[in-house]
Design a protein around this motif. Structure first.
Motif, PDB file in Angstrom:
ATOM      1  N   TYR A  87       2.566  11.532  -9.986  1.00 25.14           N
ATOM      2  CA  TYR A  87       3.485  10.736  -9.188  1.00 25.14           C
ATOM      3  C   TYR A  87       4.068   9.600 -10.029  1.00 25.14           C
ATOM      4  CZ  TYR A  87       0.244  12.741  -5.733  1.00 25.14           C
ATOM      5  OH  TYR A  87      -0.572  13.573  -5.006  1.00 25.14           O
ATOM      6  N   ALA A  88       5.366   9.333  -9.845  1.00 30.73           N
ATOM      7  CA  ALA A  88       5.994   8.130 -10.381  1.00 30.73           C
ATOM      8  C   ALA A  88       6.284   7.206  -9.211  1.00 30.73           C
ATOM      9  CB  ALA A  88       7.285   8.471 -11.116  1.00 30.73           C
ATOM     10  N   VAL A  89       5.833   5.945  -9.325  1.00 32.83           N
ATOM     11  CA  VAL A  89       5.919   4.989  -8.225  1.00 32.83           C
ATOM     12  C   VAL A  89       6.512   3.693  -8.739  1.00 32.83           C
ATOM     13  CG1 VAL A  89       4.563   3.702  -6.521  1.00 32.83           C
ATOM     14  CG2 VAL A  89       3.895   6.032  -7.128  1.00 32.83           C
ATOM     15  N   ASP A  90       7.427   3.099  -7.970  1.00 32.05           N
ATOM     16  CA  ASP A  90       7.984   1.797  -8.303  1.00 32.05           C
ATOM     17  C   ASP A  90       6.891   0.748  -8.141  1.00 32.05           C
ATOM     18  OD1 ASP A  90       9.333  -0.764  -8.200  1.00 32.05           O
ATOM     19  OD2 ASP A  90      11.199   0.322  -7.836  1.00 32.05           O
TER      20      ASP A  90
ATOM     21  N   ILE B 216       0.868  -1.184   0.000  1.00 30.97           N
ATOM     22  CA  ILE B 216       0.000   0.000   0.000  1.00 30.97           C
ATOM     23  C   ILE B 216       0.902   1.229   0.000  1.00 30.97           C
ATOM     24  CG2 ILE B 216      -1.835   1.264   1.177  1.00 30.97           C
ATOM     25  CD1 ILE B 216      -2.366  -1.262   2.816  1.00 30.97           C
ATOM     26  N   THR B 217       0.560   2.207  -0.823  1.00 37.57           N
ATOM     27  CA  THR B 217       1.283   3.480  -0.792  1.00 37.57           C
ATOM     28  C   THR B 217       0.290   4.636  -0.713  1.00 37.57           C
ATOM     29  OG1 THR B 217       3.227   2.703  -2.000  1.00 37.57           O
ATOM     30  CG2 THR B 217       2.778   5.053  -2.072  1.00 37.57           C
ATOM     31  N   PRO B 218       0.269   5.360   0.411  1.00 39.03           N
ATOM     32  CA  PRO B 218      -0.565   6.569   0.485  1.00 39.03           C
ATOM     33  C   PRO B 218       0.121   7.720  -0.245  1.00 39.03           C
ATOM     34  CG  PRO B 218       0.583   6.219   2.559  1.00 39.03           C
ATOM     35  CD  PRO B 218       0.952   5.063   1.676  1.00 39.03           C
ATOM     36  N   LEU B 219      -0.655   8.485  -0.978  1.00 38.44           N
ATOM     37  CA  LEU B 219      -0.133   9.642  -1.704  1.00 38.44           C
ATOM     38  C   LEU B 219      -0.839  10.903  -1.220  1.00 38.44           C
ATOM     39  CD1 LEU B 219      -0.053   8.133  -5.314  1.00 38.44           C
ATOM     40  CD2 LEU B 219       1.887   8.444  -3.762  1.00 38.44           C
TER      41      LEU B 219
ATOM     42  N   ALA C  27       1.852  17.844   7.323  1.00 32.24           N
ATOM     43  CA  ALA C  27       2.999  17.031   7.722  1.00 32.24           C
ATOM     44  C   ALA C  27       3.282  15.887   6.773  1.00 32.24           C
ATOM     45  CB  ALA C  27       2.782  16.484   9.126  1.00 32.24           C
ATOM     46  N   ALA C  28       2.226  15.362   6.131  1.00 38.47           N
ATOM     47  CA  ALA C  28       2.436  14.191   5.283  1.00 38.47           C
ATOM     48  C   ALA C  28       2.934  14.542   3.895  1.00 38.47           C
ATOM     49  CB  ALA C  28       1.129  13.397   5.168  1.00 38.47           C
ATOM     50  N   ALA C  29       2.933  15.818   3.542  1.00 40.35           N
ATOM     51  CA  ALA C  29       3.299  16.190   2.180  1.00 40.35           C
ATOM     52  C   ALA C  29       4.735  15.801   1.870  1.00 40.35           C
ATOM     53  CB  ALA C  29       3.113  17.695   1.989  1.00 40.35           C
ATOM     54  N   GLY C  30       4.872  15.198   0.688  1.00 43.26           N
ATOM     55  CA  GLY C  30       6.212  14.850   0.245  1.00 43.26           C
ATOM     56  C   GLY C  30       6.758  13.583   0.862  1.00 43.26           C
ATOM     57  N   ARG C  31       5.896  12.804   1.540  1.00 42.26           N
ATOM     58  CA  ARG C  31       6.370  11.566   2.133  1.00 42.26           C
ATOM     59  C   ARG C  31       5.448  10.431   1.707  1.00 42.26           C
ATOM     60  NH1 ARG C  31      10.112  12.635   5.897  1.00 42.26           N
ATOM     61  NH2 ARG C  31       9.967  10.586   6.855  1.00 42.26           N
ATOM     62  N   GLY C  32       5.962   9.249   1.675  1.00 37.94           N
ATOM     63  CA  GLY C  32       5.142   8.093   1.327  1.00 37.94           C
ATOM     64  C   GLY C  32       6.020   6.932   0.943  1.00 37.94           C
ATOM     65  N   GLY C  33       5.506   5.745   1.124  1.00 35.27           N
ATOM     66  CA  GLY C  33       6.279   4.570   0.756  1.00 35.27           C
ATOM     67  C   GLY C  33       5.397   3.362   0.773  1.00 35.27           C
ATOM     68  N   GLY C  34       5.928   2.229   0.398  1.00 29.46           N
ATOM     69  CA  GLY C  34       5.168   1.008   0.315  1.00 29.46           C
ATOM     70  C   GLY C  34       4.783   0.476   1.683  1.00 29.46           C
TER      71      GLY C  34
ATOM     72  N   ALA D 125       7.423   2.346  -3.717  1.00 23.99           N
ATOM     73  CA  ALA D 125       8.210   3.530  -3.357  1.00 23.99           C
ATOM     74  C   ALA D 125       7.949   4.663  -4.358  1.00 23.99           C
ATOM     75  CB  ALA D 125       9.697   3.189  -3.338  1.00 23.99           C
ATOM     76  N   VAL D 126       7.731   5.870  -3.843  1.00 23.12           N
ATOM     77  CA  VAL D 126       7.524   7.029  -4.704  1.00 23.12           C
ATOM     78  C   VAL D 126       8.873   7.504  -5.215  1.00 23.12           C
ATOM     79  CG1 VAL D 126       6.611   9.371  -4.843  1.00 23.12           C
ATOM     80  CG2 VAL D 126       5.449   7.668  -3.435  1.00 23.12           C
ATOM     81  N   LEU D 127       8.980   7.642  -6.530  1.00 22.26           N
ATOM     82  CA  LEU D 127      10.253   8.012  -7.156  1.00 22.26           C
ATOM     83  C   LEU D 127      10.359   9.520  -7.375  1.00 22.26           C
ATOM     84  CD1 LEU D 127      10.317   5.080  -9.732  1.00 22.26           C
ATOM     85  CD2 LEU D 127      11.435   5.188  -7.490  1.00 22.26           C
TER      86      LEU D 127
END
Length: 603
Positions: A182-185, A106-109, A126-133, A190-192
């Motif tokens: 967004y580009a995501v692996d 799961i990746t929240p954007l 606070a969550a802006a610019g962060r995210g991951g699998g 993972a957000v690229l």
């Protein structure tokens, strides 16, 4: 889509937006197209193009041949391929084993806001610019590339409003929300990179997603620019002004790269000229513009309007991607409602080419044939739904067909080479607005069901923009159906005061549930109908005999032949249509909900 706008808001809106969001300094090579008459409809208007970055190399990326392939291993455009079927030939996941699908990541954007895309320190930033699998934030902020002509105050850092098509090319996902790409692996979520557009404001609806060709990602911004981004890093390469922002246009269409053209369009809820525009995919230069309505004396269809002035302001917005047939070189897409929508002033004619399917030669931008799904539309029941093209048996021989179900609640089958009408059938349990069909197979408007000052009991939109799917295995066309009745009141009978989509309101009514319907394309008859707990963002069918749907808080897999439930996951209602593709030898399923990407795989 609810598009009613109060007249006061229409008049005061631009000044209010400017007061809340003063524009940033513009680049030295930006020259605005200016107010009318130098705007859409003017013979000299094209829109501005700004070369803002370095073109990536031609080699590599997504070539046109891969875009033309039937849907299978990748997802390369809005509908997965250019047929609009949303039918995947993959069958590793099938009716027997779909119950073993399991969540991979799961990746929240989060949408960008403020001057940098990372917020201004306020609540929700606070969550802006962060995210991951796997549902957790990345250990470090992923790169945000900032563009746009606003100052960031019109943007919000809320969970991403994901929508439209999400591309899967070479192991990468390219997803979008309004003002964000967004580009995501695809392997681990993972957000690229994240491209953030500082909007100037205006009308903000959903997005139909990005397009791609070579190493360029294309995306339309609601404040009327289409941007080309370097797919390797998200940096802007060029931007083109699709329409003038000061004329209340907005753009949410997924750009379609086809045979040396990048096809884009706009929405507009006023009385502005509507069009499809072709750009050079490499440079953004304008190649041709096709207006939905006559703009000068001698244009086809002018005789169906009260006057040239009425036709020029007749709208027919182009905000949903179409389909492409390489054999005929025809791009087929739907146009929006005429304006003013609910009162007269545009004459008693058909008001061509609004609420129509258009077949356009891609090289010339000329209409080869048309079919009007709602002649003289008085209900805002446009034809902006994605059609489907297929070669299939019909009356004893294989024919080149086009199918569509439109907002007015009718299903149509046409010959896609000639536009010949073959089938029309009625959908919906409460569809009462028309009085039969005319000789062309088009629904005949019942004027007694138009909005009245005293009120008229009539059905709402039976369908809307979410795309259908068609399975050649079952011969069934699947679509979400809305059923209900309400009282429609005409609030402003003078067309000068009810411009665009203003002038009516609805009273009390009754809803008879949402359903998914399966339509036999040969006859237009309903094969089966099944209730759902809410609407649908779009559907997916596969060669494994599975239909994927959104149902309330679930994503579900149904037997495509019967509608029997096979599997579900309670991730929440979907934001965009389901998708499937191959990755590392396994068939994956991608779903979106609550601003997050959910990747499932069969283990």
């Amino acid at each position: 889509m609810k598009k009613l706008l109060a007249i006061a808001a229409l008049v005061a809106g631009p000044a209010l937006l400017l007061a809340q969001n003063p524009p940033a300094l513009l680049p030295s090579n930006y020259v605005p197209s200016g107010p009318t008459p130098l705007g859409p409809g003017d013979p000299d208007w094209r829109g501005d193009t700004v070369q803002s970055g370095q073109l990536p190399p031609d080699a590599g990326g997504l070539d046109q041949a891969r875009i033309m392939k039937p849907l299978s291993d990748e997802w390369t455009s809005y509908s997965g391929d250019l047929t609009g079927k949303r039918y995947s030939s993959l069958k590793l996941v099938n009716k027997e084993n779909v119950k073993y699908l399991s969540l991979k990541w799961i990746t929240p954007l989060t949408q960008g806001c403020g001057p940098t895309g990372r917020g201004t320190g306020g609540a929700g930033d606070a969550a802006a610019g962060r995210g991951g699998g796997r549902g957790g934030p990345a250990p470090a902020a992923y790169p945000i590339v900032v563009g746009g002509l606003g100052n960031g105050l019109a943007n919000t850092c809320a969970p991403a409003r994901l929508g439209g098509g999400i591309l899967m090319v070479d192991g990468r996902l390219y997803a979008a929300a309004p003002n964000n790409v967004y580009a995501v692996d695809a392997r681990d979520g993972a957000v690229l990179w994240h491209n953030y557009w500082k909007s100037r404001g205006g009308t903000t609806t959903g997005t139909r997603g990005p397009g791609m060709l070579g190493n360029l990602i294309y995306f339309t911004q609601h404040d009327d620019w289409v941007v080309a981004l370097d797919s390797r890093n998200g940096k802007e390469v060029w931007r083109h002004e699709v329409a003038p922002f000061d004329q209340q246009y907005f753009s949410s269409i997924a750009p379609m790269p086809i045979k040396g053209h990048l096809l884009v369009g706009t929405g507009n809820d006023l009385d502005a000229p509507a069009f499809m525009k072709s750009l050079d995919p490499r440079t953004g230069a304008v190649r041709w513009i096709l207006y939905s309505t006559p703009q000068k004396e001698g244009d086809p269809g002018l005789e169906t309007w009260a006057s040239l002035d009425a036709a020029k302001h007749g709208n027919g917005a182009t905000w949903i991607p179409g389909v492409y047939d390489p054999e005929t070189n025809l791009y087929m897409y739907g146009t929006g409602n005429p304006t003013p929508s609910y009162t007269q002033g545009r004459g008693e004619g058909d008001n061509l080419f609004t609420s129509s399917l258009l077949a356009v030669d891609v090289d010339s931008g000329k209409i080869k044939w048309y079919f009007q799904t709602s002649p003289h539309d008085t209900h805002d029941w446009d034809s902006t739904q994605t059609p489907v093209i297929v070669d299939a048996p019909f009356n004893g021989r294989t024919r080149k067909l086009l199918m569509t179900a439109t907002r007015n609640g009718y299903f149509f089958v046409l010959d896609r080479v000639t536009g010949e009408h073959l089938v029309t059938s009625k959908l919906g349990l409460t569809n009462v607005w028309a009085q039969g069909l005319d000789a062309k197979g088009q629904p005949k408007r019942n004027p007694h069901k138009d909005a009245q000052i005293a009120g008229t009991l009539v059905n709402g939109s039976v369908l809307n923009h979410p795309p259908p799917t068609f399975s050649p295995d079952t011969g069934l066309f699947y679509i979400n159906e809305n059923n209900g009745l309400s009282v429609s009141y005409l609030m402003e009978p003078d067309p000068r005061g009810s411009m665009g989509l203003g002038g009516i309101t609805s009273g009390g009514g009754v809803s008879l549930a949402n359903t998914i319907v399966a339509v036999d394309y040969r006859t237009g008859k309903i094969a089966w109908r099944k209730k759902t707990n809410g609407g649908s963002p779009g559907l997916l069918s596969t060669a494994g005999g599975v239909l994927f749907v959104s149902n309330g808080q679930n994503v579900e897999a149904w037997d495509a032949a019967t509608g029997k439930g096979l599997w579900y996951s309670q991730i929440g209602g979907l934001q965009s249509p389901p998708e499937t593709f191959m990755l590392d030898g396994k068939q994956h399923l991608l779903f979106t909900s609550g601003g997050s990407l959910y990747m499932f795989v069969l283990n």
